[in-house]
Enzyme design. Structure first.
Site, PDB file in Angstrom:
ATOM      1  N   CYS A   2      46.904  41.143  25.768  1.00 14.76           N
ATOM      2  CA  CYS A   2      47.818  40.034  24.948  1.00 14.76           C
ATOM      3  C   CYS A   2      46.847  39.767  23.414  1.00 14.76           C
ATOM      4  CB  CYS A   2      48.150  38.818  25.656  1.00 14.76           C
ATOM      5  SG  CYS A   2      49.273  39.260  26.992  1.00 14.76           S
ATOM      6  N   ARG A  27      45.364  45.259  22.056  1.00 17.78           N
ATOM      7  CA  ARG A  27      45.313  44.517  23.387  1.00 17.78           C
ATOM      8  C   ARG A  27      46.521  44.387  24.036  1.00 17.78           C
ATOM      9  NH1 ARG A  27      40.919  41.213  22.738  1.00 17.78           N
ATOM     10  NH2 ARG A  27      41.717  39.901  24.634  1.00 17.78           N
ATOM     11  N   TRP A  73      51.222  41.701  26.443  1.00 16.54           N
ATOM     12  CA  TRP A  73      51.182  42.824  27.677  1.00 16.54           C
ATOM     13  C   TRP A  73      51.710  42.169  28.699  1.00 16.54           C
ATOM     14  CZ3 TRP A  73      48.960  43.641  32.304  1.00 16.54           C
ATOM     15  CH2 TRP A  73      48.821  44.686  32.691  1.00 16.54           C
ATOM     16  N   ASN A  99      47.400  33.714  26.537  1.00 12.12           N
ATOM     17  CA  ASN A  99      46.964  35.062  27.291  1.00 12.12           C
ATOM     18  C   ASN A  99      46.344  34.557  28.606  1.00 12.12           C
ATOM     19  OD1 ASN A  99      45.933  37.662  27.933  1.00 12.12           O
ATOM     20  ND2 ASN A  99      44.301  37.296  26.133  1.00 12.12           N
ATOM     21  N   GLY A 100      46.662  35.430  29.599  1.00 17.12           N
ATOM     22  CA  GLY A 100      45.986  35.154  30.979  1.00 17.12           C
ATOM     23  C   GLY A 100      47.142  34.911  32.008  1.00 17.12           C
ATOM     24  N   GLU A 484      36.101  61.426  33.599  1.00 17.32           N
ATOM     25  CA  GLU A 484      36.530  61.133  32.438  1.00 17.32           C
ATOM     26  C   GLU A 484      37.394  61.969  31.595  1.00 17.32           C
ATOM     27  OE1 GLU A 484      36.236  58.443  30.936  1.00 17.32           O
ATOM     28  OE2 GLU A 484      36.248  58.514  29.025  1.00 17.32           O
ATOM     29  N   LYS A 488      41.112  60.782  30.290  1.00 17.51           N
ATOM     30  CA  LYS A 488      41.699  60.848  28.882  1.00 17.51           C
ATOM     31  C   LYS A 488      42.806  61.445  28.741  1.00 17.51           C
ATOM     32  CE  LYS A 488      39.601  58.411  27.607  1.00 17.51           C
ATOM     33  NZ  LYS A 488      38.614  57.503  27.934  1.00 17.51           N
ATOM     34  N   GLU A 491      45.888  59.602  30.332  1.00 13.78           N
ATOM     35  CA  GLU A 491      46.273  58.207  29.690  1.00 13.78           C
ATOM     36  C   GLU A 491      46.896  58.049  28.403  1.00 13.78           C
ATOM     37  OE1 GLU A 491      43.139  55.307  28.972  1.00 13.78           O
ATOM     38  OE2 GLU A 491      41.703  56.946  28.666  1.00 13.78           O
ATOM     39  N   HIS A 507      37.514  71.802  49.366  1.00  9.66           N
ATOM     40  CA  HIS A 507      37.705  71.132  50.535  1.00  9.66           C
ATOM     41  C   HIS A 507      39.051  70.541  50.103  1.00  9.66           C
ATOM     42  CE1 HIS A 507      33.964  71.301  52.045  1.00  9.66           C
ATOM     43  NE2 HIS A 507      33.220  71.283  50.824  1.00  9.66           N
ATOM     44  N   LYS A 606      43.888  47.441  25.569  1.00 13.64           N
ATOM     45  CA  LYS A 606      42.472  47.711  25.509  1.00 13.64           C
ATOM     46  C   LYS A 606      41.693  46.897  26.190  1.00 13.64           C
ATOM     47  CE  LYS A 606      39.229  49.674  23.369  1.00 13.64           C
ATOM     48  NZ  LYS A 606      39.008  50.999  23.786  1.00 13.64           N
TER      49      LYS A 606
HETATM   50  C1  F6R Z   1      39.965  54.274  29.397  1.00 20.78           C
HETATM   51  C2  F6R Z   1      39.594  52.813  29.181  1.00 20.78           C
HETATM   52  C3  F6R Z   1      39.591  52.108  30.292  1.00 20.78           C
HETATM   53  C4  F6R Z   1      38.395  50.997  30.116  1.00 20.78           C
HETATM   54  C5  F6R Z   1      38.303  50.166  31.412  1.00 20.78           C
HETATM   55  C6  F6R Z   1      37.456  48.828  31.347  1.00 20.78           C
HETATM   56  O1  F6R Z   1      39.937  54.850  28.192  1.00 20.78           O
HETATM   57  O2  F6R Z   1      39.684  52.444  28.008  1.00 20.78           O
HETATM   58  O3  F6R Z   1      39.322  52.783  31.507  1.00 20.78           O
HETATM   59  O4  F6R Z   1      37.134  51.912  30.141  1.00 20.78           O
HETATM   60  O5  F6R Z   1      39.593  49.156  31.188  1.00 20.78           O
HETATM   61  O6  F6R Z   1      37.190  48.620  30.124  1.00 20.78           O
HETATM   62  P1  F6R Z   1      35.797  47.699  29.479  1.00 20.78           P
HETATM   63  O7  F6R Z   1      34.966  48.951  29.248  1.00 20.78           O
HETATM   64  O8  F6R Z   1      36.336  46.938  28.203  1.00 20.78           O
HETATM   65  O9  F6R Z   1      35.279  46.773  30.663  1.00 20.78           O
END
Ligand code: F6R
Length: 611
Positions: A2, A27, A73, A99-100, A484, A488, A491, A507, A606
């Protein structure tokens, strides 16, 4: 999670708020709304993006010099018009964006219903704004007092902005575990979830702390505690330019951020490596350094991509500084009764510095007496202020929801920390130390080389964009990169993908391999090269499709693999910084070709400020 924007001053508030919401859309983006405290205190809101909200307000009389908006969100209640913020109170005295999560909202709602309150939405925010109104009317107090008293009754987290229709010359903002920043202009003030909407108007900001309440009018800004004690606001100057938060000609923020990595890594070590390349200085670790040098154990806590960076950190710190390291998901750590000692060093890694689980894990670690350090990107973020010290990554704002340049910046910081500790603990020889620093300095140039192959990565993306599954394999430093790469892809393109240590394949995952399974194998020339070659053979024997990331000139794997993505050679210790880049680009192009919203993937946001 949010985004909140508020404005009070002499400008038309609507464009300020709408543009601010666009900046904060990363966000959360399932619904949006705005309210200006003009004569009719209208609220305009809808399911969808800020662009949908713009259509709603088109042609409506949304005028006034004071207002607020929200991009959501969803937590309580599905994304729809009714659950979108702002929410007004039952009798119309208050309007709020939030937000929260208000955890005791069920109990409060029941009480308010008994008092005759009716609810239009399923949100906890509507409960909060009604509670404020209930207190305001029952106790006949000022709006500000009603907000403060209401907040003493709620459990949970909030970044909250409230307007009172009877006091239309002020806005009230409050924070607990959910960030809010006040921007200070000339006879105007801004409120936002982070600094990005403010930077085009002012560089002077105040970051609210937990339990702070700000009363903001056109001429004045007062900061108090929830208990009504006056506070002196600490004004910070933003080190942020508008260009940092624009796409600058790129189609997506994610692509821009991938391409920024040679510069962002440079910025990460700017001023931290001596010009002679014989020393590393990390000022934020100054006080903690003696404890770090003596540390018997380091625990890294983080989530998502930052957790993957933490895994690379484990290998780096153990390799270079010979300190035992454990890497934990913050969400598991905080709930599983971990054993913590006073001499433990806990390192929290977070791009946003606002991740709720990481923040809670930090608090737990601090309670046990451990020294807690942060590796954060966002300056002034909650995690950076909650920790005893730490290192900023200085990667610049990361706006694409999928994290890219933050990962390489975090790994760069971890590499510098490991080198520093290795030297301080006399584990690394002087010549090796200098040679590693020199190699680290070469990384940005090598990333440039990889980026110049973008068209080639795009071509491979075209070949596999319709695959249903992907497997990513790596060993050693390339194992976290495999995780990773898989994250990527899933997501942003919604293709199922799994990352595995290559040796684990036999395994279980090997059962998945057939002629339809693309397997990305990270195979730079390093200590486990021969083993990786064997793994590739095992995949080929089962007709799997091998896309290998190899060092330039590797003819052995070229013979065996279906495709190779060539990258420059570096020391094994730093290989994660290079091998990850082709995987970022591959995912990006596949997602674009599948018509996915790369910068705002479905269901994601984000900064995950709720647990
Ligand atoms: C993936 C991604 C998330 C963040 C995770 C932690 O691309 O962006 O997996 O890495 O939500 O976020 P931060 O680093 O802001 O604590």
């Amino acid at each position: 999670m949010c985004g909140i924007v508020g404005y009070i001053g002499y400008r038309e508030a609507c464009p300020v708020v709408v543009n601010g919401l666009k900046r904060l859309e990363y966000r959360g983006y399932d619904s949006a709304g705005i309210s200006l405290l003009n004569t009719d205190a209208g609220i305009y809101k809808c399911k969808g993006k800020v662009s949908d909200l713009e259509k709603v307000i088109e042609g409506n009389p949304v005028s006034g010099n004071m207002g607020m908006g929200h991009t959501r969100w969803a937590t309580h209640g599905e994304p729809n018009d009714m659950n979108a913020h702002p929410h007004s109170s039952f009798k119309g005295h208050f309007i709020a964006v939030h937000n929260g999560i208000i955890e005791n909202y069920g109990k409060l709602k029941k009480r308010l219903k008994e008092e005759g309150y009716d609810f239009k939405s399923e949100t906890d925010t509507e409960v909060l704004v009604n509670l404020i109104e209930y207190i305001y009317l029952k106790w006949e107090v000022e709006a500000e007092t009603a907000v403060r008293l209401a907040l003493t009754k709620v459990e949970g987290a909030y970044g909250l902005v409230v307007m009172c229709t009877d006091e239309n010359d002020k806005m009230i903002a409050a924070r607990k575990s959910s960030p809010l920043v006040i921007g200070i202009g000339e006879r105007e003030y801004f409120i936002a979830s982070d600094a990005t909407p403010l930077v085009e108007y002012t560089k002077n900001v105040v970051f609210l702390n937990d339990d702070d309440v700000a009363i903001v009018s056109r001429d004045e800004f007062t900061l108090k505690t929830i208990e009504n004690d006056r506070l002196d606001p600490e004004i910070h100057e933003l080190d942020l330019e508008v260009g940092d938060i624009d796409k600058n000609g790129y189609d997506h923020f994610m692509l821009k951020e991938i391409f920024e990595q040679s510069r962002s890594i440079h910025d990460t070590f700017r001023g931290r490596i001596t010009p002679e390349m014989d020393g590393i200085r990390l000022g934020g670790l100054y006080h903690a350094l003696p404890s770090l040098v003596k540390a018997k154990r380091i625990i890294i806590i983080s989530c998502g991509t930052s957790w993957h960076a933490g895994l690379v950190g484990e290998y780096l710190l153990e390799d270079m500084a010979r300190i035992p390291v454990e890497v934990e998901y913050a969400s598991e750590f905080r709930y599983r009764n971990p054993v913590l000692y006073k001499d433990d060093i806990v390192i929290a890694i977070s791009q946003s510095g606002e991740t709720a689980d990481t923040l809670a894990a930090i608090k737990l670690a601090k309670e046990s007496g451990a020294t807690v350090l942060g590796i954060c990107n966002v300056v002034g973020s909650s995690i950076s202020r909650e920790t005893h010290g730490g290192v900023y990554t200085h990667a610049g704002p990361e706006i694409g929801v999928a994290s890219t340049k933050a990962f390489t910046a975090q790994v760069t910081v971890l590499a510098m920390m490991s080198l520093l500790l290795g030297r301080e603990r006399n584990v690394i020889e002087d010549t090796e130390y200098v040679s590693l620093i020199k190699e680290l300095r070469e990384i940005p140039g090598k990333i440039e080389t990889i980026l110049s192959l973008n068209d080639e990565f795009k071509r491979f993306a075209g070949l596999y964009k319709d695959a249903l599954n992907f497997l990513y394999l790596g060993r050693g430093y390339c194992f976290p990169v495999a995780l990773e790469g898989a994250l990527k892809l899933k997501e942003i393109s919604y293709i199922h993908a799994e990352g595995y240590p290559a040796a684990e394949m036999k395994h279980g995952p090997i059962a998945l391999i057939d002629e339809n399974m693309p397997v990305v194998v990270l195979s730079p020339k390093n200590g486990s090269y021969d083993k990786i070659v064997s793994n590739i053979q095992e995949i080929k024997a089962r007709k799997g499709i091998v896309i290998a990331v190899v060092n330039e000139g590797d003819n052995v794997i070229k013979e065996m693999a279906d495709h190779v993505l060539e990258i420059p050679k570096t020391r094994e210790l730093f290989s994660a910084l290079l091998t990850v880049v082709p995987l970022q680009l591959l995912s990006y192009h596949i997602a674009v070709m599948r018509d996915c919203n790369v910068d705002q993937p479905r269901n994601l946001a984000k900064a995950v400020t709720v647990e």
